[in-house]
Design an enzyme around this catalytic site. Structure first.
Site, PDB file in Angstrom:
ATOM      1  N   LYS A   1       3.454  12.604  -3.679  1.00 28.86           N
ATOM      2  CA  LYS A   1       4.364  11.868  -2.948  1.00 28.86           C
ATOM      3  C   LYS A   1       3.842  10.319  -3.623  1.00 28.86           C
ATOM      4  CE  LYS A   1       4.725   8.536  -0.074  1.00 28.86           C
ATOM      5  NZ  LYS A   1       5.259   7.322  -0.812  1.00 28.86           N
TER       6      LYS A   1
ATOM      7  N   GLU B   1      -9.824   7.345  -1.807  1.00 30.18           N
ATOM      8  CA  GLU B   1     -10.104   6.395  -2.665  1.00 30.18           C
ATOM      9  C   GLU B   1      -9.137   5.199  -2.205  1.00 30.18           C
ATOM     10  OE1 GLU B   1     -12.373   5.989  -4.513  1.00 30.18           O
ATOM     11  OE2 GLU B   1     -12.975   8.177  -4.899  1.00 30.18           O
TER      12      GLU B   1
ATOM     13  N   CYS C   1      -8.260  -1.840  -8.354  1.00 30.76           N
ATOM     14  CA  CYS C   1      -9.270  -1.383  -7.169  1.00 30.76           C
ATOM     15  C   CYS C   1     -10.650  -1.954  -7.369  1.00 30.76           C
ATOM     16  CB  CYS C   1      -9.117  -0.099  -6.644  1.00 30.76           C
ATOM     17  SG  CYS C   1      -9.134   1.124  -7.995  1.00 30.76           S
TER      18      CYS C   1
ATOM     19  N   GLU D   1      -9.916  -7.595   1.059  1.00 33.21           N
ATOM     20  CA  GLU D   1      -9.150  -7.239  -0.222  1.00 33.21           C
ATOM     21  C   GLU D   1      -7.857  -8.312  -0.441  1.00 33.21           C
ATOM     22  OE1 GLU D   1      -7.435  -3.530  -1.378  1.00 33.21           O
ATOM     23  OE2 GLU D   1      -8.568  -3.487  -3.194  1.00 33.21           O
TER      24      GLU D   1
HETATM   25  P1  NAD Z   1      -0.780   1.875   0.396  1.00 33.49           P
HETATM   26  O1  NAD Z   1      -1.792   2.251   1.142  1.00 33.49           O
HETATM   27  O2  NAD Z   1       0.437   0.923   0.919  1.00 33.49           O
HETATM   28  O3  NAD Z   1       0.015   3.132  -0.351  1.00 33.49           O
HETATM   29  C1  NAD Z   1      -0.365   4.215  -0.955  1.00 33.49           C
HETATM   30  C2  NAD Z   1       0.452   5.379  -0.765  1.00 33.49           C
HETATM   31  O4  NAD Z   1       0.374   5.722   0.586  1.00 33.49           O
HETATM   32  C3  NAD Z   1       1.964   5.055  -1.106  1.00 33.49           C
HETATM   33  O5  NAD Z   1       2.443   6.312  -1.634  1.00 33.49           O
HETATM   34  C4  NAD Z   1       2.522   5.090   0.419  1.00 33.49           C
HETATM   35  O6  NAD Z   1       3.892   5.296   0.231  1.00 33.49           O
HETATM   36  C5  NAD Z   1       1.588   6.038   0.914  1.00 33.49           C
HETATM   37  N1  NAD Z   1       1.909   5.962   2.775  1.00 33.49           N
HETATM   38  C6  NAD Z   1       1.535   4.843   3.281  1.00 33.49           C
HETATM   39  N2  NAD Z   1       1.612   5.199   4.546  1.00 33.49           N
HETATM   40  C7  NAD Z   1       1.492   6.265   4.809  1.00 33.49           C
HETATM   41  C8  NAD Z   1       1.308   7.259   5.836  1.00 33.49           C
HETATM   42  N3  NAD Z   1       1.359   6.856   7.102  1.00 33.49           N
HETATM   43  N4  NAD Z   1       1.051   8.559   5.754  1.00 33.49           N
HETATM   44  C9  NAD Z   1       0.958   9.025   4.181  1.00 33.49           C
HETATM   45  N5  NAD Z   1       1.106   8.109   3.087  1.00 33.49           N
HETATM   46  C10 NAD Z   1       1.491   6.787   3.645  1.00 33.49           C
HETATM   47  O7  NAD Z   1      -1.410   1.238  -1.167  1.00 33.49           O
HETATM   48  P2  NAD Z   1      -0.552   0.620  -2.242  1.00 33.49           P
HETATM   49  O8  NAD Z   1       0.000  -0.860  -1.766  1.00 33.49           O
HETATM   50  O9  NAD Z   1       0.335   1.455  -2.911  1.00 33.49           O
HETATM   51  O10 NAD Z   1      -1.979   0.571  -3.252  1.00 33.49           O
HETATM   52  C11 NAD Z   1      -2.828  -0.686  -3.115  1.00 33.49           C
HETATM   53  C12 NAD Z   1      -4.021  -0.203  -2.785  1.00 33.49           C
HETATM   54  O11 NAD Z   1      -4.477   1.117  -3.351  1.00 33.49           O
HETATM   55  C13 NAD Z   1      -5.192  -1.271  -2.782  1.00 33.49           C
HETATM   56  O12 NAD Z   1      -5.946  -1.236  -1.435  1.00 33.49           O
HETATM   57  C14 NAD Z   1      -6.173  -0.628  -3.658  1.00 33.49           C
HETATM   58  O13 NAD Z   1      -7.493  -1.045  -3.770  1.00 33.49           O
HETATM   59  C15 NAD Z   1      -6.050   0.482  -3.453  1.00 33.49           C
HETATM   60  N6  NAD Z   1      -6.558   1.416  -4.948  1.00 33.49           N
HETATM   61  C16 NAD Z   1      -7.743   2.375  -4.879  1.00 33.49           C
HETATM   62  C17 NAD Z   1      -8.257   2.907  -6.129  1.00 33.49           C
HETATM   63  C18 NAD Z   1      -9.189   3.766  -6.033  1.00 33.49           C
HETATM   64  O14 NAD Z   1      -9.610   4.419  -6.870  1.00 33.49           O
HETATM   65  N7  NAD Z   1     -10.118   3.386  -5.016  1.00 33.49           N
HETATM   66  C19 NAD Z   1      -7.338   2.791  -7.097  1.00 33.49           C
HETATM   67  C20 NAD Z   1      -6.151   2.096  -7.105  1.00 33.49           C
HETATM   68  C21 NAD Z   1      -5.678   1.687  -6.027  1.00 33.49           C
END
Ligand code: NAD
Length: 476
Positions: free
Chosen positions: A171, A246, A280, A378
């Protein structure tokens, strides 16, 4: 371009509704992604369930051939895929092409892993008994990915999942369906049996949640925000489903008096602002000792204001746009909060370019303290704050005073401080005289505290998540 779901080897007809917009030029619509209903996700999970036993029984050679073919095609097309990535996410072209290449290298690494699988044969503590410890696939894994590394993060989840014999449902993030779709096309022509890899586009609240809550999914690997990760953890915990998270970071970069100024400025400039700060592992807290503080701030501020912000596809651009309007508003909101809490803001103004996009000048916030919101929450934009400290001991305390623990850096000429920092920084990754962002693909990646949960990703450590362990006893 329509980004359709791939379910059981078929590109399913769905209503393509969500526009994929170029953040450098909002007139440029790359395509439309399926806004899938929950039933599509259920069909994808059923397809993966059906295909899982066959793939679990595949030979290492079959798995190698598939992963190697995927890696070869990605590497051969890295310029085209990198351009697609820059167009839909806003990274500069070199960053986009570099990320695409990394995705290809990840598939090559895990192609090799298929041939390196090993178990253990041990003696028992009981006479006449033999012990074997073996690993087998987990089954069906659900992968949920964010927008900021739209090809590398799917790659570093899909490649080990397939290498260790699992069936996959991906997804991808709503904002970056193009890279996920291109990757799915490559995977679909790699020789992988139908149904072993499936992709479903749509919202987190509909198809994401269906994937997490399904009793037919054995494990979930998620990368994204803390908020979403925490909700997923609650749902998986209730089902005792295997989980890997993550999440965010508020990564410290410590600069000591004895640092080489140029190295410290280079590492901080890269770590804080490159990829528009949307990593991140970005260096968002620059913790600087008294003796070098003013020289460091002056040099970093001067270099930062010279960074060329512009269209991600222009050769001269060093910093691309912010990913979308929501993120731009969040960045501006936090700059206001920082100023109202007493921070001095340099840069951070919105910019006009020849195409309409989400352009923001990088920002440095000085004279901050670690308890300010800008240093505890963040933001995920091209901004960093500076915290002045007396010495190394105080720097370490401040570096660790955060709910996050992904990456931590130090710039110093002292072996003593570097060694101490590597041992005592509360983070999954520690960097000495290097940016907090920028990692290798053949070693573990992940954090501690609120940044991560579960087994590490990448490198051969990835097997901890993507396999289950069996211990067998035999009476000789
Ligand atoms: P997000 O949490 O908004 O979305 C991530 C994914 O989760 C998307 O595909 C989204 O559609 C899905 N999602 C949202 N709600 C959901 C639910 N209720 N159930 C299942 N899936 C759901 O994050 P984002 O805005 O896409 O990405 C940015 C974030 O990602 C930042 O906080 C960043 O730090 C983090 N990030 C972490 C790493 C790491 O390895 N630690 C790497 C890259 C990004």
């Amino acid at each position: 371009m329509e980004y359709k779901n791939l379910i059981a080897g078929d590109w399913s007809e769905t209503v393509a509704a969500a526009a994929n917009i170029n953040p450098s030029d909002t007139q440029d619509v790359l395509g439309y992604a399926a806004n899938s209903p929950a039933e599509d996700m259920e069909r994808a999970i059923a397809a993966a369930r059906d295909a899982a036993p066959g793939w679990a029984a595949s030979t290492p050679q079959q798995r190698f051939d598939v992963l190697d073919a995927i890696g070869t095609e990605i590497l051969a097309r890295k310029a085209e895929l990198g351009k697609l990535l820059s167009r839909e996410e806003g990274k500069t072209l070199p960053e986009g092409i570099g990320e695409a290449a990394r995705a290809g290298q990840i598939f090559k690494f895990f192609a090799g892993e298929t041939l390196r699988q090993a178990g253990e044969i041990l003696g028992s503590v009981r006479p006449g008994v033999g012990v074997e410890v073996t690993r087998s696939p987990v089954g069906v894994v659900g992968l949920i990915t964010p927008w900021n590394f739209p090809i590398a993060i799917p790659a570093w989840k899909i490649a080990p999942a397939l290498a260790y014999g699992n069936a996959v449902v991906l997804k991808p993030a709503e904002l970056t369906p193009g890279c996920a779709h291109a990757l799915a096309e490559i995977i679909n022509r790699s020789g992988l049996p139908e149904g072993v890899f499936n992709i479903v586009f749509g919202t987190g609240s509909t198809v994401g949640q269906t994937l997490v809550q399904s009793r037919h999914v054995d494990a979930i690997s998620f990368t994204g925000s803390v908020e979403t990760g925490s909700a997923i953890a609650a749902a998986c915990g209730a089902q005792r489903k295997k989980l890997q998270l993550e999440m965010g970071g508020k990564n410290p970069m410590v600069v000591l008096d004895d640092a080489d100024l140029e190295t410290a400025v280079d590492a901080s400039l890269n770590g804080a602002f490159f990829s528009t700060g949307q990593r991140c592992t970005a260096s968002s807290r620059l913790i600087v000792t008294e003796g070098i503080h003013d020289r460091f701030v002056a040099a970093l501020g001067e270099r930062m204001t010279r960074l060329r912000v512009g269209n991600a596809l222009d050769d001269s651009t060093q910093i691309g746009p912010v990913v979308d309007e929501r993120q731009l508003e969040k960045d501006l909101y936090y700059l206001d909060v920082a100023a109202s809490e007493g921070g001095q803001v340099l840069g951070g103004q919105t910019l006009q370019r020849s195409t309409k996009g989400f352009y923001l000048a990088p920002a440095l916030v000085t004279e901050t303290s670690n308890d300010m919101r800008i240093n505890q929450e963040e933001v995920f934009g091209p901004l960093a704050s500076v915290i002045r400290v007396a010495d190394y001991d105080e720097a370490l305390v401040v570096a660790n005073d955060t709910p996050f623990g992904l990456s931590a850096g130090i710039c110093t000429g002292s072996l003593k401080y570097a060694t101490h920092f590597k041992a005592h920084a509360e983070a999954g990754m520690a960097m000495v005289n290097l940016p907090t962002a920028g990692v290798d693909y053949h070693v573990p990646f992940g954090g501690t505290k609120g940044s991560s949960f579960g087994a590490r990703e990448q490198g051969s450590h990835a097997k901890e998540f993507y396999t289950k362990v069996k211990t067998a006893y035999t009476l000789a």
